[in-house]
Motif scaffolding. Structure first.
Motif, short mmCIF file in Angstrom:
data_model
loop_
_atom_site.label_atom_id
_atom_site.label_comp_id
_atom_site.label_asym_id
_atom_site.label_seq_id
_atom_site.Cartn_x
_atom_site.Cartn_y
_atom_site.Cartn_z
N ILE A 164 22.93 66.54 -11.59
CA ILE A 164 22.11 67.01 -12.71
C ILE A 164 20.66 66.61 -12.40
CG2 ILE A 164 21.69 66.83 -15.19
CD1 ILE A 164 24.63 66.06 -15.52
N ALA A 221 14.92 66.00 -14.64
CA ALA A 221 14.26 66.59 -15.81
C ALA A 221 15.28 66.90 -16.91
CB ALA A 221 13.50 67.85 -15.41
N VAL A 222 16.44 67.40 -16.51
CA VAL A 222 17.49 67.73 -17.48
C VAL A 222 18.03 66.46 -18.12
CG1 VAL A 222 19.78 68.79 -17.77
CG2 VAL A 222 18.09 69.88 -16.29
N LYS A 223 18.23 65.42 -17.31
CA LYS A 223 18.71 64.14 -17.84
C LYS A 223 17.72 63.58 -18.85
CE LYS A 223 21.62 62.39 -14.12
NZ LYS A 223 21.79 61.34 -13.11
N ARG A 244 15.55 65.29 -20.65
CA ARG A 244 15.59 66.14 -21.85
C ARG A 244 16.78 65.76 -22.74
NH1 ARG A 244 16.45 71.63 -20.15
NH2 ARG A 244 14.96 71.12 -18.54
N ILE A 245 17.93 65.49 -22.12
CA ILE A 245 19.13 65.10 -22.88
C ILE A 245 18.88 63.78 -23.60
CG2 ILE A 245 21.53 64.33 -22.64
CD1 ILE A 245 21.79 66.38 -20.31
N LYS A 297 16.54 64.26 -26.53
CA LYS A 297 17.24 64.92 -27.63
C LYS A 297 18.10 63.93 -28.40
CE LYS A 297 19.00 69.61 -27.87
NZ LYS A 297 19.79 70.63 -27.19
#
Length: 132
Positions: free
Chosen positions: A108, A111-113, A115-116, A119
């Protein structure tokens, strides 16, 4: 070599019986249901590796003697059902013998980590405000 190029038909055993369904009196008088029996364990056409693969993949469809039994009662004619059950046999065996691609693990992106995580922090803050 394709499955259809091999002469499996010489090892097939067919059995017919009366089938239910539409057809009225015709269905009560004629044996149109066709059962195909193929002995996977005793087959001379399949290699030992293929036999093992079929025994693994088709374990729920093989009986105690290592026979694969398929039925067809879709058509009102015995010949039609025989053709259907032969086609079904080739589909089942081809699917079982197909080698699965090895899964390539992916990571993963950072950047996605991030964002999670962001959130989750927002949601936690929102729900935390509801407590007394």
């Amino acid at each position: 070599m394709r499955l259809q190029d091999r002469n499996f038909e010489s090892e097939f055993t067919f059995r017919t019986s009366r089938s239910g369904g539409k057809g009225g009196q015709h269905v009560n008088k004629t044996e149109t249901k066709v059962e195909l029996i193929f002995n996977v364990v005793g087959s001379a056409i399949l290699s030992d590796e293929e036999k093992e693969r079929l025994k693994l993949k088709l374990a729920t469809q093989l009986n105690s003697e290592g026979e694969l039994r398929l039925y067809s009662a879709e058509s009102r004619s015995q010949l039609g059902n025989k053709e259907n059950v032969i086609a079904k046999f080739y589909e089942v065996v081809a699917k079982a013998l197909k080698k699965e691609k090895k899964r390539v693990a992916t990571k993963i992106p950072k950047a996605v980590k991030a964002r999670i995580k962001e959130k989750k922090a927002k949601l936690s803050e929102k729900k935390g405000g509801r407590r007394l």
